[in-house]
Design a protein around this motif. Structure first.
Motif, PDB file in Angstrom:
ATOM      1  N   ILE A  97       0.494   5.615   0.668  1.00 26.90           N
ATOM      2  CA  ILE A  97      -0.196   6.854   1.125  1.00 26.90           C
ATOM      3  C   ILE A  97       0.829   7.793   1.336  1.00 26.90           C
ATOM      4  O   ILE A  97       1.847   7.606   1.569  1.00 26.90           O
ATOM      5  CB  ILE A  97      -1.037   6.476   2.533  1.00 26.90           C
TER       6      ILE A  97
ATOM      7  N   TYR B 294       0.910  -1.286   0.061  1.00 29.81           N
ATOM      8  CA  TYR B 294      -0.088  -0.130  -0.047  1.00 29.81           C
ATOM      9  C   TYR B 294       0.922   1.524  -0.005  1.00 29.81           C
ATOM     10  O   TYR B 294       2.151   1.213   0.389  1.00 29.81           O
ATOM     11  CB  TYR B 294      -0.953   0.176   1.377  1.00 29.81           C
TER      12      TYR B 294
ATOM     13  N   ALA C 271      -4.361   8.276  -0.837  1.00 24.42           N
ATOM     14  CA  ALA C 271      -3.884   6.756  -1.240  1.00 24.42           C
ATOM     15  C   ALA C 271      -3.292   6.789  -2.703  1.00 24.42           C
ATOM     16  O   ALA C 271      -3.793   7.521  -3.449  1.00 24.42           O
ATOM     17  CB  ALA C 271      -4.638   5.775  -1.005  1.00 24.42           C
TER      18      ALA C 271
END
Length: 112
Positions: free
Chosen positions: A45, A43, A97
């Motif tokens: 962000i 991920y 994000a």
């Protein structure tokens, strides 16, 4: 109206991020926190904590709050959903994000 194609930036090799940790990267002059959750989930962000303005989210603790995979800010302990960037305690402090992909054992990030 056409949508601009994503610009992918290589951040590091997959094995340079230990499972359940994060790293900070500079992507198109933006501080981005890139996280590896478990062995294969990645991920990204924004790395800047919106409450303090410090570039620290990559150093936060990873975990789950209900169905959300989150990082807790090391400063104010707000939880940010890694999939959406939403701040669970204070939505006005949400971050962006970004897209992540793995290509030839390299971690690539494209800004949203």
């Amino acid at each position: 109206m056409s949508i601009a194609p994503l610009v992918w930036t290589t951040v590091c090799k997959v094995d340079e991020i230990l499972p359940n940790t994060g790293v900070c990267a500079l992507v198109e002059d933006r501080h981005v926190a890139v996280f590896r959750v478990g062995q294969s989930d990645f991920y990204a962000i924004d790395n800047v904590d919106p409450k303090s303005g410090a570039s620290v989210l990559s150093r936060g603790l990873l975990g789950n709050l209900g169905e959300h995979v989150v990082v807790a800010s090391p400063l104010y302990k707000n939880h940010f959903d890694l999939a959406t960037g939403a701040c669970l305690e204070a939505p006005e402090h949400s971050v962006r994000a970004h897209s992540v992909r793995i290509d030839d054992q390299r971690v690539l990030v494209a800004l949203s």
